[in-house]
Every structure is written in structure tokens, then in C-alpha cells.
Design a protein around this motif. Structure first.
Motif, PDB file in Angstrom:
ATOM      1  N   MET A 289       0.829  -1.206   0.000  1.00 30.23           N
ATOM      2  CA  MET A 289       0.000   0.000   0.000  1.00 30.23           C
ATOM      3  C   MET A 289       0.864   1.257   0.000  1.00 30.23           C
ATOM      4  N   ALA A 290       2.039   1.168   0.605  1.00 34.18           N
ATOM      5  CA  ALA A 290       2.946   2.315   0.590  1.00 34.18           C
ATOM      6  C   ALA A 290       3.417   2.623  -0.831  1.00 34.18           C
ATOM      7  N   ILE A 291       3.599   1.596  -1.643  1.00 28.54           N
ATOM      8  CA  ILE A 291       4.018   1.800  -3.036  1.00 28.54           C
ATOM      9  C   ILE A 291       2.912   2.506  -3.817  1.00 28.54           C
ATOM     10  N   LEU A 292       1.679   2.027  -3.648  1.00 32.67           N
ATOM     11  CA  LEU A 292       0.574   2.489  -4.486  1.00 32.67           C
ATOM     12  C   LEU A 292      -0.164   3.696  -3.920  1.00 32.67           C
ATOM     13  N   GLY A 293       0.018   3.991  -2.643  1.00 30.97           N
ATOM     14  CA  GLY A 293      -0.796   5.001  -1.984  1.00 30.97           C
ATOM     15  C   GLY A 293      -0.819   6.354  -2.660  1.00 30.97           C
ATOM     16  N   GLY A 294       0.287   6.765  -3.221  1.00 32.96           N
ATOM     17  CA  GLY A 294       0.344   8.080  -3.855  1.00 32.96           C
ATOM     18  C   GLY A 294       0.204   8.052  -5.358  1.00 32.96           C
ATOM     19  N   ALA A 295      -0.299   6.931  -5.900  1.00 38.99           N
ATOM     20  CA  ALA A 295      -0.312   6.742  -7.350  1.00 38.99           C
ATOM     21  C   ALA A 295      -1.698   6.877  -7.972  1.00 38.99           C
ATOM     22  N   PHE A 296      -2.692   7.274  -7.175  1.00 34.49           N
ATOM     23  CA  PHE A 296      -4.059   7.456  -7.662  1.00 34.49           C
ATOM     24  C   PHE A 296      -4.338   8.949  -7.825  1.00 34.49           C
ATOM     25  N   PHE A 297      -4.941   9.310  -8.945  1.00 31.51           N
ATOM     26  CA  PHE A 297      -5.195  10.726  -9.240  1.00 31.51           C
ATOM     27  C   PHE A 297      -6.614  10.903  -9.757  1.00 31.51           C
ATOM     28  N   SER A 298      -7.403  11.664  -9.034  1.00 30.16           N
ATOM     29  CA  SER A 298      -8.756  11.976  -9.486  1.00 30.16           C
ATOM     30  C   SER A 298      -8.700  13.173 -10.423  1.00 30.16           C
ATOM     31  N   LYS A 299      -9.370  13.061 -11.557  1.00 30.30           N
ATOM     32  CA  LYS A 299      -9.372  14.183 -12.495  1.00 30.30           C
ATOM     33  C   LYS A 299     -10.174  15.363 -11.956  1.00 30.30           C
ATOM     34  N   THR A 300     -11.015  15.116 -10.977  1.00 27.97           N
ATOM     35  CA  THR A 300     -11.722  16.223 -10.326  1.00 27.97           C
ATOM     36  C   THR A 300     -10.724  17.158  -9.654  1.00 27.97           C
ATOM     37  N   LEU A 301      -9.674  16.583  -9.068  1.00 22.95           N
ATOM     38  CA  LEU A 301      -8.650  17.378  -8.388  1.00 22.95           C
ATOM     39  C   LEU A 301      -7.546  17.833  -9.339  1.00 22.95           C
ATOM     40  N   ASN A 302      -7.536  17.297 -10.558  1.00 23.43           N
ATOM     41  CA  ASN A 302      -6.438  17.563 -11.490  1.00 23.43           C
ATOM     42  C   ASN A 302      -6.979  17.933 -12.868  1.00 23.43           C
ATOM     43  N   PRO A 303      -7.487  19.142 -13.034  1.00 22.20           N
ATOM     44  CA  PRO A 303      -7.914  19.561 -14.381  1.00 22.20           C
ATOM     45  C   PRO A 303      -6.728  19.561 -15.334  1.00 22.20           C
ATOM     46  N   ASP A 304      -6.993  19.410 -16.606  1.00 16.77           N
ATOM     47  CA  ASP A 304      -5.937  19.206 -17.596  1.00 16.77           C
ATOM     48  C   ASP A 304      -4.850  20.276 -17.562  1.00 16.77           C
ATOM     49  N   VAL A 305      -5.234  21.523 -17.423  1.00 17.95           N
ATOM     50  CA  VAL A 305      -4.250  22.604 -17.437  1.00 17.95           C
ATOM     51  C   VAL A 305      -3.317  22.496 -16.238  1.00 17.95           C
ATOM     52  N   ALA A 306      -3.885  22.274 -15.055  1.00 20.74           N
ATOM     53  CA  ALA A 306      -3.072  22.199 -13.838  1.00 20.74           C
ATOM     54  C   ALA A 306      -2.231  20.931 -13.799  1.00 20.74           C
ATOM     55  N   PHE A 307      -2.703  19.866 -14.455  1.00 21.51           N
ATOM     56  CA  PHE A 307      -2.028  18.572 -14.404  1.00 21.51           C
ATOM     57  C   PHE A 307      -0.620  18.643 -14.988  1.00 21.51           C
ATOM     58  N   GLN A 308      -0.420  19.495 -15.958  1.00 27.78           N
ATOM     59  CA  GLN A 308       0.914  19.630 -16.560  1.00 27.78           C
ATOM     60  C   GLN A 308       1.913  20.217 -15.577  1.00 27.78           C
ATOM     61  N   ASP A 309       1.427  21.045 -14.668  1.00 26.99           N
ATOM     62  CA  ASP A 309       2.310  21.719 -13.717  1.00 26.99           C
ATOM     63  C   ASP A 309       2.509  20.907 -12.445  1.00 26.99           C
ATOM     64  N   SER A 310       1.443  20.299 -11.940  1.00 30.21           N
ATOM     65  CA  SER A 310       1.554  19.492 -10.726  1.00 30.21           C
ATOM     66  C   SER A 310       0.436  18.465 -10.695  1.00 30.21           C
ATOM     67  N   ALA A 311       0.770  17.289 -10.202  1.00 27.51           N
ATOM     68  CA  ALA A 311      -0.208  16.211 -10.068  1.00 27.51           C
ATOM     69  C   ALA A 311      -0.467  16.001  -8.578  1.00 27.51           C
ATOM     70  N   VAL A 312      -1.734  16.069  -8.190  1.00 26.38           N
ATOM     71  CA  VAL A 312      -2.116  15.959  -6.788  1.00 26.38           C
ATOM     72  C   VAL A 312      -2.787  14.602  -6.572  1.00 26.38           C
ATOM     73  N   SER A 313      -2.168  13.770  -5.764  1.00 35.03           N
ATOM     74  CA  SER A 313      -2.705  12.449  -5.505  1.00 35.03           C
ATOM     75  C   SER A 313      -3.962  12.537  -4.637  1.00 35.03           C
ATOM     76  N   THR A 314      -4.750  11.465  -4.662  1.00 31.72           N
ATOM     77  CA  THR A 314      -5.964  11.423  -3.847  1.00 31.72           C
ATOM     78  C   THR A 314      -5.654  11.439  -2.355  1.00 31.72           C
ATOM     79  N   LEU A 315      -4.438  11.087  -1.943  1.00 34.61           N
ATOM     80  CA  LEU A 315      -4.075  11.095  -0.525  1.00 34.61           C
ATOM     81  C   LEU A 315      -3.521  12.432  -0.061  1.00 34.61           C
ATOM     82  N   HIS A 316      -3.403  13.395  -0.974  1.00 34.69           N
ATOM     83  CA  HIS A 316      -2.901  14.710  -0.592  1.00 34.69           C
ATOM     84  C   HIS A 316      -3.837  15.367   0.413  1.00 34.69           C
ATOM     85  N   GLN A 317      -3.237  16.013   1.411  1.00 38.22           N
ATOM     86  CA  GLN A 317      -4.001  16.800   2.372  1.00 38.22           C
ATOM     87  C   GLN A 317      -3.414  18.194   2.447  1.00 38.22           C
TER      88      GLN A 317
END
Length: 566
Positions: A289-317
């Protein structure tokens, strides 16, 4: 991805709701169904009677779906004709259905043929088409297909709107392509199926009576002709519902060889003492789970324009919600597509609900995800384990009597400079007593070097008139208490006294590059305790203070570098 937009009433029939057009719409509706297509039989009887659908019918019957289509529940069936769905294709599907255990009760959705073929051609309810139809409909397997007057997805409708007692029958020029979602794709790709097997081991199926087809009642209990179950997975519910057609996700997934390498790299971080219950299963699960925990990305949190600059994982707080030091944006990755970024040199696979990024080289650092700085507030009574006179006699003192929680008011110059604007004050009586406070530290990892800090607070952070105290530094020593590999408590004194700055919020490095032999990551009770003890002598009381004023304790992975500013 097709946006969910289920219309049980088509644009054609909606127009009939207007009173002025009611008469003409009724006429259109009658024209919509040619009298020659109406039959009092069931969908199954219609499919079985049409020679051009014999191959489709054989698969339906072999999988037991003939009972469902012969019942009272309403469906729309899209059947490929024999011209484009051959006898050998039907045989292949039947053999595969049998090889996967057939129609096990409550697990029909788990059968590849049922989910990817039969349910991909059947929808609940009636979906008639007209010249105005352009809808997204939901098939029984929850996949969305665009239905128009002439097509279903990429397939051409050969016949439409044949009305029977329990629904509508359409014929197609070929089988509907099955478009896997992110979770399903992992199981199809032989280079990624190791991750799939791990995630799928947490899958359970829950019976869905709304989707299931009831039959007779026997001994007061309904016997279902087809039992439909919905997949639930506690890992996906925590990280991201990559198995849901209603969501859009990206998953960064290591190939099987890279997955094996990462497991070997991460296993040393989760070595539990021998007396920890279920330590092997905890180490197994937490490593993966430690390997995969930061590897999920919801497109709701990552619109296409912002995704190029930074990717925010679902576990981000947000930093305000983190229990660790807020000086690092965990689970956020900058310039992810640049060289060295997390998506660099990955293969992109488009799925029905997002993308899989296949990675043969992993660029996610544990120090960007789970290997975080641990900060424990000294004023938290849940964290203060004990207060005692000294390590030598360990005479314990009532915490409620010895510890006072001080708050920093908004008018105080130190407001905003003290973590949480509160600190713990431990004042000995008599002043020569060398009191020590033990603070429990959770989620410490094995195999990682930590720099350990204690943050001290001046007396004026609470009492602005205590100016004289700002001339009296404290002298402190510290101890570490933790379990060794056999579960025995080990106490280590940290060499060297430390002198604090009495006039400032002082972040003092107590020990650097310290590595623990066991982990307490994820354990309910912290197995690491850090003790801070006043260490002045009777002759030093006029020049030094024996009072401990502690803001917090910080365990920071050495790989992140020193704390330059608190």
C-alpha cells in the motif's frame, strides 16, 4: 469518457408532455412501433425463434440468462446477428464461461463472459429510439454506451424497437466492444497483473437485489434467476474508485518487474517486532500500500491545465490538516511529465473511466509519500506518556499535576511562531528536581534514518512579564525507548546535553541519522517514546531554568535535510 446522462424518456417522448402536441405525439408513438413488430411473447422467445440470432442465443442459454430474459423484468437487448457473430466465437465464449466456474451464485458479475459480453449487450428498462435519439445509456455491467437512431456505440443497428412483453429487442452488425475501466485493465495486462492481484485480494461482492432477477418464492424465500452482486474494495474506496464507471481517474502503475523491485526496496521500512499481532500480514499489506498510496489521481482534483504543472494524488491533504510538519507538500508532484517526473517515460492506456500510466521505472520517492516528518504536539495529553523524576529511579509523577498546558494569545509576539499556539510546561518542585517527560511518537518506520528535534518555547510566550526567565537557558538530555526485534523495550540515552535559547522558539537537534530496528507504522499504540529531561544541578539553579517548556517533538527523515526554520 462518456458522461453519464441516462434518459429513460427519450427526447422524442419528452415532446409528448406538452399538451398542445399531445395528439400528434400519440400518433407518432404509434407509428414509432410498427404493428408487425409487436408480439405477446418474451425477449427470450423472440431471440430463440430468430435463426439469425442462434449464436447469440446459445451463449445466452449456456450462461443461464435465458431464464432472466424469459421473466417479468424489463430489458432492452442488443443482439449481434450470425453474420458478424460466428458459431466459433459463441463456442469460445461458452468454453471460457465454463472455465471460469460458470454462473456461481452471487458472483455472476465476476465471470468475464457475463460481464464483458452478455451484460455488455443488455440494459435494464426500455430504450426505444427515434430520429431524435442521442442518449448515453447504462448497460447491465454499468458501462455507458451512446445510443442513436442508427447506432449503439460503434455498432450499426440493423433492426430497432421490436417490442415484447418484457422489453425491446434490437439487432446489431457485430458484438459491442468492451471497454475496460482502469481496475479491469490491470487484470487484462500481463505486465501489470501483479498489482491487480494485490488490489483484487481486497474485493468483496455484495448482493444487489435491485439488479437481480427474482424468480419463484420457495419456503418463504425468493429464489433469484440471476443474482447480481456489486464489487466493493476497501483499498479502492480509500485511494480511488478506479473500478467505478461514474468516476475519472489516472493510475500510475508499476510493471510486474518494477513492482517486485519496489517491494524489496520498501520491505525494510515495515519490520515489526515479534510480539506484534499479525506482524507478517501487516508488513505484507503496508509494504504494497505504501508503493501504491500516492499513485491514484482523481481528475476532479487535477484539471488538464493544472495537471501539466503538478499532479495531486488522492491522498494529498492541505498542510493545515496534516499531523506531520507542514513544510513539505506530500502526495503532490511537480512537473510530472518532465524528465524525471512521475509520468515521464510511462505508457498511456486509455480506459473507460480514465487512464493507466504504465511505469517500467518508478519515480515516486517514499519521502514524497508515506515516509513523512512526524510531529507530535507536547501539549497533547494523548501523546504525553509519562512524567518521571529521572531515568535512574523512574519515579512517576501525576501528569495532571506536573504538566500545565499554556496557550499563546493573539496579542503575544510569539503568536503564530509556536505550533498550534500552545505548549506544555513541566515545572519541577523543588526546582532542583530533574523532571523528564516522555512523549509517544506514532508511525515510526524501520530502515529510515531520522533527525530528531525538540522545540522549546520561551516563558514570555505565555507571560510577557517573565522577562527574567529569558536569561535562563535550560540544559536537557534525551532518551529513546522502543522495541527491539524480539519485542523487548530498549532504552537508549542520547549522548550529550543540549542548551536551549530561553529568548526564542528554539528548534534543537537532539540526535541525527537515527535508525530504528522495528516499525510501529499503523499500530494503534505507539511503540516509540522520546524522553526529554531537565539536567541542571543544584549549583546551576541561579543561572539556568529547570522548567521544561516544550512545543513539539519532530522526527524528520534525514533524507529531507535539516529544518532551517520552524
Amino acid at each position: 469518457m462518456i458522461t453519464k446522462n441516462i434518459k429513460k424518456i427519450t427526447a422524442f417522448s419528452v415532446g409528448c408532455a406538452f399538451g398542445a402536441a399531445l395528439s400528434s405525439c400519440s400518433d407518432d408513438w404509434n407509428d414509432h412501433y410498427d404493428a408487425s413488430t409487436i408480439d405477446n411473447g418474451t425477449l427470450w422467445q423472440a431471440i430463440k425463434s430468430q435463426s439469425e440470432l442462434s449464436n447469440f442465443a446459445r451463449v445466452v442459454e449456456a450462461c443461464g440468462y435465458n431464464q432472466m430474459l424469459d421473466g417479468s423484468q424489463t430489458f432492452t437487448v442488443f443482439a449481434p446477428t450470425n453474420n458478424s457473430f460466428t458459431s466459433s466465437q459463441a463456442d469460445s465464449l461458452i468454453d471460457k464461461w465454463k472455465a471460469e466456474g460458470g454462473g456461481l451464485k452471487g458472483r455472476s458479475n465476476d465471470n468475464t463472459v457475463v460481464r464483458q459480453f452478455l451484460q455488455n449487450h443488455i440494459a435494464l428498462y426500455k430504450y426505444p429510439v427515434s430520429s431524435l435519439t442521442n442518449d448515453s445509456i447504462t448497460m447491465m455491467n454499468d458501462k455507458y454506451q451512446v445510443l442513436t437512431a442508427t447506432t449503439l456505440g460503434t455498432r450499426k443497428l440493423l433492426s430497432t424497437n421490436a417490442l415484447y412483453n418484457n422489453g425491446l429487442l434490437f439487432t446489431l452488425d457485430g458484438p459491442v466492444d468492451y471497454f475496460p475501466n482502469v481496475f479491469e485493465y490491470l487484470g487484462h495486462d500481463t505486465e501489470l497483473d501483479s498489482v491487480y492481484r494485490f488490489l483484487n485480494s481486497y474485493s468483496v461482492y455484495e448482493f444487489n437485489d435491485a439488479k437481480s432477477v427474482p424468480g419463484e418464492i420457495v419456503d418463504g424465500q425468493t429464489v433469484y434467476l440471476d443474482s447480481v452482486s456489486d464489487l466493493r474494495n476497501i483499498i479502492l474506496e480509500q485511494y480511488g474508485l478506479i473500478n467505478s464507471e461514474d468516476s475519472t481517474y489516472w493510475l500510475l502503475c508499476p510493471t510486474n518487474s518494477e513492482w517486485s523491485r519496489l517491494i524489496q526496496q520498501y520491505e525494510p521500512y515495515f519490520k515489526y517486532a515479534k510480539n506484534v499481532a499479525k506482524r507478517d500480514s501487516m508488513a505484507y499489506a503496508n509494504t504494497r500500500m505504501a508503493i501504491l498510496g500516492g499513485a491514484f489521481f482523481s481528475k476532479t482534483l487535477n484539471p488538464d491545465v493544472a495537471f501539466q504543472d503538478s499532479a495531486v494524488s488522492t491522498l494529498h491533504q492541505p498542510s493545515t490538516l496534516r499531523s506531520s510538519s507542514p513544510d513539505y507538500p506530500y502526495y503532490t508532484y511537480y512537473r510530472p511529465f518532465d524528465e524525471g517526473g512521475i509520468f515521464h517515460a510511462t505508457s498511456d492506456i486509455v480506459c473507460s473511466n480514465g487512464h493507466v500510466r504504465k511505469a517500467s521505472q518508478w519515480h515516486l520517492s517514499p519521502f514524497h509519500t508515506f515516509a513523512q516528518t512526524i510531529k507530535v504536539e507536547a501539549e497533547s495529553l494523548q501523546s504525553v506518556d509519562t512524567i518521571y523524576v529521572s531515568q535512574s529511579d523512574a519515579e512517576k509523577i501525576d501528569i495532571n499535576e506536573a504538566l500545565t498546558i499554556r496557550e499563546v494569545t493573539t496579542a503575544n509576539p510569539f503568536y503564530g511562531k509556536v505550533s498550534g499556539n500552545a505548549f506544555a510546561e513541566i515545572k519541577p518542585d523543588p526546582i532542583t528536581a530533574q523532571l523528564a517527560v516522555g512523549i509517544s511518537v506514532p508511525n515510526v518506520l524501520s530502515g529510515i534514518e531520522y533527525d530528531i528535534y525538540a522545540v522549546f518555547v520561551p516563558a514570555t510566550a505565555y507571560d510577557t512579564l517573565a522577562v527574567a526567565d529569558t536569561t535562563k537557558p535550560s540544559i536537557v538530555r534525551s532518551y529513546l525507548n522502543y522495541n527491539d526485534e524480539n519485542g523487548h523495550v530498549y532504552t537508549r540515552r542520547i549522548n550529550g546535553n543540549k542548551t536551549t535559547n530561553p529568548a526564542a522558539v528554539d528548534t534543537v537537534l537532539m540526535v541525527s541519522n537515527y535508525q530504528f530496528p522495528t516499525s510501529c507504522y499503523g499500530l494503534q499504540d505507539a511503540k516509540v517514546r522520546f524522553d526529554v529531561q531537565s539536567n541542571i544541578t543544584a549549583r546551576q539553579t541561579s543561572t539556568h531554568s529547570s522548567t521544561l517548556r516544550i512545543d513539539c517533538i519532530i522526527f524528520r527523515p534525514s533524507a529531507l535535510g535539516d529544518i532551517h526554520e520552524h
